[in-house]
Design a protein around this motif. Structure first.
Motif, PDB file in Angstrom:
ATOM      1  N   SER A 184       0.817  -1.213   0.000  1.00 31.80           N
ATOM      2  CA  SER A 184       0.000   0.000   0.000  1.00 31.80           C
ATOM      3  C   SER A 184       0.852   1.265   0.000  1.00 31.80           C
ATOM      4  O   SER A 184       1.720   1.443   0.863  1.00 31.80           O
ATOM      5  N   ALA A 185       0.564   2.163  -0.949  1.00 22.10           N
ATOM      6  CA  ALA A 185       1.296   3.438  -1.001  1.00 22.10           C
ATOM      7  C   ALA A 185       0.925   4.290   0.209  1.00 22.10           C
ATOM      8  O   ALA A 185       1.753   5.034   0.729  1.00 22.10           O
ATOM      9  N   LEU A 186      -0.291   4.162   0.677  1.00 21.27           N
ATOM     10  CA  LEU A 186      -0.706   4.922   1.861  1.00 21.27           C
ATOM     11  C   LEU A 186       0.068   4.439   3.081  1.00 21.27           C
ATOM     12  O   LEU A 186       0.504   5.233   3.913  1.00 21.27           O
ATOM     13  N   SER A 187       0.267   3.120   3.174  1.00 21.49           N
ATOM     14  CA  SER A 187       1.025   2.570   4.296  1.00 21.49           C
ATOM     15  C   SER A 187       2.453   3.120   4.287  1.00 21.49           C
ATOM     16  O   SER A 187       2.996   3.494   5.325  1.00 21.49           O
ATOM     17  N   ARG A 188       3.047   3.222   3.083  1.00 24.09           N
ATOM     18  CA  ARG A 188       4.441   3.682   2.998  1.00 24.09           C
ATOM     19  C   ARG A 188       4.580   5.131   3.451  1.00 24.09           C
ATOM     20  O   ARG A 188       5.577   5.516   4.020  1.00 24.09           O
ATOM     21  N   ARG A 189       3.547   5.946   3.202  1.00 22.90           N
ATOM     22  CA  ARG A 189       3.698   7.359   3.604  1.00 22.90           C
ATOM     23  C   ARG A 189       3.057   7.667   4.963  1.00 22.90           C
ATOM     24  O   ARG A 189       3.125   8.786   5.443  1.00 22.90           O
ATOM     25  N   LEU A 190       2.458   6.671   5.589  1.00 24.49           N
ATOM     26  CA  LEU A 190       1.752   6.899   6.865  1.00 24.49           C
ATOM     27  C   LEU A 190       2.726   7.275   7.992  1.00 24.49           C
ATOM     28  O   LEU A 190       3.687   6.561   8.250  1.00 24.49           O
ATOM     29  N   VAL A 191       2.475   8.417   8.653  1.00 24.23           N
ATOM     30  CA  VAL A 191       3.313   8.785   9.806  1.00 24.23           C
ATOM     31  C   VAL A 191       2.525   8.743  11.118  1.00 24.23           C
ATOM     32  O   VAL A 191       3.100   8.630  12.195  1.00 24.23           O
ATOM     33  N   GLY A 192       1.224   8.859  11.057  1.00 20.58           N
ATOM     34  CA  GLY A 192       0.413   8.835  12.280  1.00 20.58           C
ATOM     35  C   GLY A 192      -1.016   9.201  11.955  1.00 20.58           C
ATOM     36  O   GLY A 192      -1.352   9.460  10.784  1.00 20.58           O
ATOM     37  N   GLY A 193      -1.846   9.190  12.986  1.00 19.88           N
ATOM     38  CA  GLY A 193      -3.256   9.496  12.718  1.00 19.88           C
ATOM     39  C   GLY A 193      -3.962  10.037  13.948  1.00 19.88           C
ATOM     40  O   GLY A 193      -3.451   9.972  15.068  1.00 19.88           O
ATOM     41  N   ILE A 194      -5.115  10.601  13.719  1.00 17.94           N
ATOM     42  CA  ILE A 194      -5.982  11.061  14.815  1.00 17.94           C
ATOM     43  C   ILE A 194      -7.210  10.156  14.820  1.00 17.94           C
ATOM     44  O   ILE A 194      -7.904  10.036  13.806  1.00 17.94           O
ATOM     45  N   HIS A 195      -7.438   9.525  15.976  1.00 17.85           N
ATOM     46  CA  HIS A 195      -8.550   8.574  16.090  1.00 17.85           C
ATOM     47  C   HIS A 195      -9.693   9.218  16.876  1.00 17.85           C
ATOM     48  O   HIS A 195      -9.471   9.787  17.945  1.00 17.85           O
ATOM     49  N   THR A 196     -10.889   9.154  16.322  1.00 22.48           N
ATOM     50  CA  THR A 196     -12.080   9.671  17.002  1.00 22.48           C
ATOM     51  C   THR A 196     -13.054   8.510  17.186  1.00 22.48           C
ATOM     52  O   THR A 196     -13.773   8.143  16.253  1.00 22.48           O
ATOM     53  N   PRO A 197     -13.063   7.889  18.371  1.00 25.82           N
ATOM     54  CA  PRO A 197     -13.885   6.679  18.548  1.00 25.82           C
ATOM     55  C   PRO A 197     -15.376   6.932  18.367  1.00 25.82           C
ATOM     56  O   PRO A 197     -16.118   6.017  18.032  1.00 25.82           O
ATOM     57  N   SER A 198     -15.832   8.177  18.549  1.00 31.54           N
ATOM     58  CA  SER A 198     -17.286   8.433  18.532  1.00 31.54           C
ATOM     59  C   SER A 198     -17.850   8.656  17.125  1.00 31.54           C
ATOM     60  O   SER A 198     -19.051   8.868  16.976  1.00 31.54           O
ATOM     61  N   GLU A 199     -17.005   8.620  16.089  1.00 25.14           N
ATOM     62  CA  GLU A 199     -17.533   8.845  14.739  1.00 25.14           C
ATOM     63  C   GLU A 199     -18.260   7.598  14.233  1.00 25.14           C
ATOM     64  O   GLU A 199     -17.948   6.472  14.634  1.00 25.14           O
ATOM     65  N   GLU A 200     -19.218   7.806  13.334  1.00 29.61           N
ATOM     66  CA  GLU A 200     -20.081   6.713  12.885  1.00 29.61           C
ATOM     67  C   GLU A 200     -20.146   6.690  11.356  1.00 29.61           C
ATOM     68  O   GLU A 200     -19.725   7.643  10.704  1.00 29.61           O
ATOM     69  N   VAL A 201     -20.688   5.609  10.816  1.00 31.72           N
ATOM     70  CA  VAL A 201     -20.956   5.548   9.371  1.00 31.72           C
ATOM     71  C   VAL A 201     -22.368   5.013   9.157  1.00 31.72           C
ATOM     72  O   VAL A 201     -22.956   4.389  10.048  1.00 31.72           O
ATOM     73  N   GLY A 202     -22.902   5.260   7.987  1.00 31.70           N
ATOM     74  CA  GLY A 202     -24.213   4.721   7.637  1.00 31.70           C
ATOM     75  C   GLY A 202     -24.486   5.009   6.170  1.00 31.70           C
ATOM     76  O   GLY A 202     -23.957   5.978   5.608  1.00 31.70           O
ATOM     77  N   ASP A 203     -25.311   4.161   5.556  1.00 30.23           N
ATOM     78  CA  ASP A 203     -25.644   4.327   4.143  1.00 30.23           C
ATOM     79  C   ASP A 203     -26.839   5.288   4.045  1.00 30.23           C
ATOM     80  O   ASP A 203     -27.966   4.937   4.402  1.00 30.23           O
ATOM     81  N   CYS A 204     -26.552   6.480   3.542  1.00 30.67           N
ATOM     82  CA  CYS A 204     -27.559   7.547   3.514  1.00 30.67           C
ATOM     83  C   CYS A 204     -28.748   7.150   2.631  1.00 30.67           C
ATOM     84  O   CYS A 204     -29.906   7.420   2.977  1.00 30.67           O
ATOM     85  N   TYR A 205     -28.489   6.496   1.497  1.00 34.89           N
ATOM     86  CA  TYR A 205     -29.583   6.126   0.592  1.00 34.89           C
ATOM     87  C   TYR A 205     -30.525   5.119   1.263  1.00 34.89           C
ATOM     88  O   TYR A 205     -31.751   5.284   1.245  1.00 34.89           O
ATOM     89  N   ARG A 206     -29.947   4.106   1.899  1.00 32.42           N
ATOM     90  CA  ARG A 206     -30.811   3.113   2.555  1.00 32.42           C
ATOM     91  C   ARG A 206     -31.581   3.728   3.717  1.00 32.42           C
ATOM     92  O   ARG A 206     -32.733   3.370   3.978  1.00 32.42           O
ATOM     93  N   PHE A 207     -30.943   4.661   4.408  1.00 33.28           N
ATOM     94  CA  PHE A 207     -31.636   5.398   5.473  1.00 33.28           C
ATOM     95  C   PHE A 207     -32.857   6.108   4.879  1.00 33.28           C
ATOM     96  O   PHE A 207     -33.969   6.039   5.421  1.00 33.28           O
ATOM     97  N   CYS A 208     -32.651   6.767   3.741  1.00 33.61           N
ATOM     98  CA  CYS A 208     -33.738   7.559   3.137  1.00 33.61           C
ATOM     99  C   CYS A 208     -34.863   6.655   2.634  1.00 33.61           C
ATOM    100  O   CYS A 208     -36.053   6.982   2.792  1.00 33.61           O
ATOM    101  N   VAL A 209     -34.503   5.523   2.027  1.00 29.27           N
ATOM    102  CA  VAL A 209     -35.538   4.613   1.524  1.00 29.27           C
ATOM    103  C   VAL A 209     -36.345   4.036   2.692  1.00 29.27           C
ATOM    104  O   VAL A 209     -37.579   3.953   2.646  1.00 29.27           O
ATOM    105  N   GLY A 210     -35.652   3.675   3.772  1.00 26.65           N
ATOM    106  CA  GLY A 210     -36.349   3.179   4.962  1.00 26.65           C
ATOM    107  C   GLY A 210     -37.236   4.261   5.559  1.00 26.65           C
ATOM    108  O   GLY A 210     -38.367   3.999   6.001  1.00 26.65           O
TER     109      GLY A 210
END
Ligand SMILES: Cc1cc2nc3c(=O)[nH]c(=O)nc-3n(C[C@H](O)[C@H](O)[C@H](O)COP(=O)(O)OP(=O)(O)OC[C@H]3O[C@@H](n4cnc5c(N)ncnc54)[C@H](O)[C@@H]3O)c2cc1C
Length: 423
Positions: A184-210
């Motif tokens: 992975s090219a991203l792995s090769r350039r990775l130096v660190g990250g900021i982790h936010t445990p409270s962030e979420e994901v969801g499929d907006c289209y399926r939410f809207c259809v429901g």
């Protein structure tokens, strides 16, 4: 009250939800054959409550020339003979300062945290499946300078209520093993990250259809395949909506037409500073070696969101911001660039051999305001409210914006400061 919602994207549908729950008689009008088929269809899927800083920031101006000159840059500008485009750009440039950026961030955080609380209530109360996951988000950096600046911001972010940790390279890989792939090219350039445990994901289209099904069960009417041509007004009030299927009248109207919101109200003397920022996404069938948490590549401005879809696990990849007018047509060059970003960053996430067109390519128009704040609530037209202009955060901010707009229409005070989102 009879209320007409103009537009069946996530903004319109969530507004319909709260208004119907408050006992109003609601009709949703939409030009397309179904709900959420425009910008709310295949967005980045991030419920990004803590990452709300606007595009217009103090660091943006020096980055613009290289962004505009490099054909593979995350931001592209295609000048048009459109005074609306130039006025928007001028207001954007004027907003690119620390003071405005801090003000916008504070205002958006208030709305995003409110939206998060409402989302938590929503998933408890409604049984809609939309690949919702509370998996956290990791923003990864490719140079120490960028990572150090992000770390310096942690205390400020904490003072605003964001819970975040700085992780070194090894900790990032421990959290998301796909970042340790030696190919992975991203792995090769990775130096660190900021982790936010409270962030979420969801499929907006399926939410809207429901949500559409839920709204129909609540008695909300849908006028799909119905294009609104104009609004008629008299004595400072809207008197009706003229559509290609005839007229529709209501006591109150909510404008939620996404990137196209400005057009219908311009003849009524209302100028909305909304311009489309075109973006792209791909939805990959995810292999077990794909990322399991949401990852943002800060350098390339690409987001990766794992989604548990009924047809199998998927990885939504989204990025690009093109100032390129209103056409929702896929530019194959930009699509290929997004495809290559994903292939280089996560080569083991899917089988890339069939190319981008086999990976559910999509383009959408972010309804962006120059400062980055949406336009919510009352207007100089007595019975017209706004719920538009959410830019890159319309899914994240949907529930808070909708509840606030419904509260203002219902005459009870909104729980966010509406003056921060006034037109
Ligand atoms: C590539 C990309 C990635 C994104 N990623 C994220 C993300 O990760 N998280 C996030 O929070 N947000 C994200 N966004 C932003 C988010 O998708 C939008 O802010 C949101 O979908 C806007 O919703 P809306 O309801 O305002 O607009 P829309 O979804 O566009 O809805 C407006 C509706 O109005 C209808 N309409 C327009 N004109 C008329 C008319 N004359 N008559 C009748 N109907 C009409 C349209 O057909 C449309 O259905 C992303 C956007 C893009 C493009």
């Amino acid at each position: 009250m009879q209320i007409a919602i103009l537009g069946a994207g996530v903004a319109g549908l969530t507004t319909a939800y709260y208004l119907a729950r408050d006992g109003h008689e609601v009709t949703v009008i939409e030009r397309l054959e179904g709900v959420a088929l425009a910008t709310s269809y295949a967005n980045g899927a991030q419920l990004s409550y803590s990452y709300v800083a606007p595009l217009a920031g103090p660091g943006v101006m020096p980055k613009i020339p290289p962004w505009l000159l490099r054909p593979d840059s995350p931001l592209r500008f295609y000048p048009a003979w459109d005074p609306h485009q130039w006025r928007w750009l001028l207001e954007f440039v004027l907003a690119c300062n620390q003071k405005q950026s801090d003000t916008t961030t504070r205002r958006l955080l208030e709305l995003s945290f409110y939206s998060r609380a409402l989302m938590h209530d929503f998933v408890k109360q409604e049984s809609i499946e939309f690949a919702y996951a509370q998996g956290g988000k990791l923003v990864v950096f490719s140079d120490m300078g960028g990572f150090d600046s992000a770390r310096r911001l942690l205390d400020y972010q904490r003072s605003l209520g964001c819970e975040q940790d700085a992780l070194d390279r090894a900790q990032c890989i421990a959290l998301e093993p796909a970042l340790g792939d030696s190919a992975s090219a991203l792995s090769r350039r990775l130096v660190g990250g900021i982790h936010t445990p409270s962030e979420e994901v969801g499929d907006c289209y399926r939410f809207c259809v429901g949500l559409e099904a839920r709204l129909r069960a609540m008695g909300v009417k849908f006028e799909l395949n119905t294009e609104i041509k104009s609004l008629t007004a008299q004595g400072g009030r809207i008197t009706g909506v003229l559509t290609d299927k005839g007229g529709i009248a209501a006591d109150h109207y909510v404008l939620a037409l996404g990137a196209l919101s400005a057009f219908l109200v311009r003849p009524l003397g209302l100028r909305l500073p909304i311009y489309p920022l075109k973006g792209y996404s791909l939805t990959l069938p995810a292999l077990p070696t794909a990322p399991k948490i949401s990852v943002t590549d800060f350098k390339r401005k690409v987001v990766y969101a794992p989604l548990a879809e009924p047809e199998g696990d998927a990885l939504r990849v989204a990025g690009m911001a093109d100032i390129a007018g209103y056409a929702s047509v896929i530019d194959p060059v930009r699509l290929k660039q997004l495809f290559e970003e994903s292939r280089l960053a996560f080569p083991a996430a899917t089988d890339y051999r069939a190319g981008p067109n086999a990976l559910q390519p999509w383009t959408g128009l972010r309804p962006a305001t120059p400062k980055g704040t949406p336009l919510l609530g009352a207007t100089p037209i007595a019975n017209l409210s706004l719920n538009c202009g959410h830019g890159a955060l319309g899914w994240t901010l949907a529930l808070g914006s909708a509840r606030a707009v419904a509260d203002v229409i219902g005459g009870q005070g909104a729980k966010v400061r509406m003056q921060n989102f006034a037109v």
